[in-house]
Design an enzyme around this catalytic site. Sequence first.
Site, PDB file in Angstrom:
ATOM      1  CE  LYS A 112      21.488  24.341  84.485  1.00 44.45           C
ATOM      2  NZ  LYS A 112      21.726  24.049  83.049  1.00 44.45           N
ATOM      3  CG  ASP A 113      13.529  19.034  84.476  1.00 45.34           C
ATOM      4  OD1 ASP A 113      13.210  20.082  85.064  1.00 45.34           O
ATOM      5  OD2 ASP A 113      13.201  18.782  83.300  1.00 45.34           O
TER       6      ASP A 113
END
Length: 495
Positions: A112-113
């Site tokens: 998700k980064d």
Amino acid sequence: MNLLYKSTRSKEGTVTASEAILKGLADDGGLFVPEYIPKLDVTMDELKEMSYQETAYAVMKQFLTDFTEEELKHCINSAYDSKFDTEVIAPLVKVGDVYHLELFHGATIAFKDMALSILPHLLTTAAKKNNVTREIVILTATSGDTGKAALAGFADVPGTKIIVFYPKGGVSRVQELQMVTQKGDNTAVVAIHGNFDNAQSGVKALFEDKELEKELADAGYQFSSANSINIGRLVPQVVYYVYAYAKLLQNEEIAAGEEINVTVPTGNFGNILAAYYAKQMGVPIAKLICASNENKVLFDFFRTGVYDRNRDFILTSSPSMDILISSNLERLIYTIAGQDADRNAELMSQLRERGSYEITPEMKERLADFEGGFATEDETKEAIHTTYERTGYVMDTHTAVASSVCAKYRKDSGDQKKCLIASTASPYKFIHSVMTAIDEKYASVDEFELIDELSRISGTEIPGAIQEIRNAQIRHNRECDADKMKETVKEILSV
Ligand SMILES: *Cc1c(COP(=O)(O)O)cnc(C)c1O
């Protein structure tokens, strides 16, 4: 030409990309979708030579057409920098006969980064472009990884506040520690007494609450979303599929034009939808293999055409995929309904009221690009174990679900196309499950002691994100019942 966005639930009205990013969710509760999927305007030969950042620009400029070159490049370069522990940002690793695209080299060591390190920049740029003066309040429900990645992305970003809700007991120890130790005066973290779907439905209800919207506006606030329903989360994810294909080509693992399959460990359906968009942009992807854990709503959907969330919610060792309502699937439903917003809205209201809906045979035919699969807890363990035994490579539980599903698909179908696996988290993040899959003897060992052991047996360095939480101070301890989220938000914002 300007690419505009519209809601999956109404025929009327379009917004620009920056407006869609600012709003997060459309007023009618629908999701924003581009009017069409743009094609790449560079060749694979050109992409082959590009860095991650250059690829990101080539892809994102096609979607976010109201951002200037300077604005977009600024967002990209602010996001994909030394926060990542490798210059290539998303390394491609050959493991046995498949390719893992490691999407876990950012601040919180999960994929998700990739989107959440750029979203704050897209959002603040969008606010400037649209003369927004109110403070933006990011409201997020998390099954574990989004929360920390969003907190890390937004911490101390001027003009923003962020409130994250997570299910108490529904995330790993490391995930919880990562969130409750988050620094930043503009951050708040709340454990709710309920599961992820309760948290997500609660956040959706807050977004749709007109009364609350008015109260917040009077107090100088406006909500936005960092959840994967925001188009600003989806578009940056298209990049890594383009990048991976170009790198396979550059490394001469595939021939020009050769089709590959892609397997994605799936929860909210954001990541795999990005792969579908990459295919439509022109990347030679054959099958999109959607891998679920024992919460196999999507597997059943692809097989039968019936989406049915009426079933037990199972807590698995891949908690970020413990989801019964995959929000981003709505964008696919809208597409296979022939972009018919009324038809989609009807199905979504059936989902809300009965917990299920069935698509037509014609819509089902349009799903031919997709293949559903799932892995049981035993199969997930087995995949981690045998992959380690055979190759020395240690993968996390989510990636292992995909690895197991990919292997089963190859065996059952005889389809031997090269396969790319989206590797979505570092094994350090789900260390207890990973280590016991490798050897039962680790079952009784403390998570923190296992960190050094994993480093030793895998020959990998302990990631910075893990080093950090070993001694960090707990800064958040708020909890609330699932039906008290509105009160909690008002309390945090002093409204
Ligand atoms: C969020 C997450 C997923 C699921 O991705 P979706 O885009 O929600 O389908 C898979 N693996 C990990 C580690 C995640 O954090």
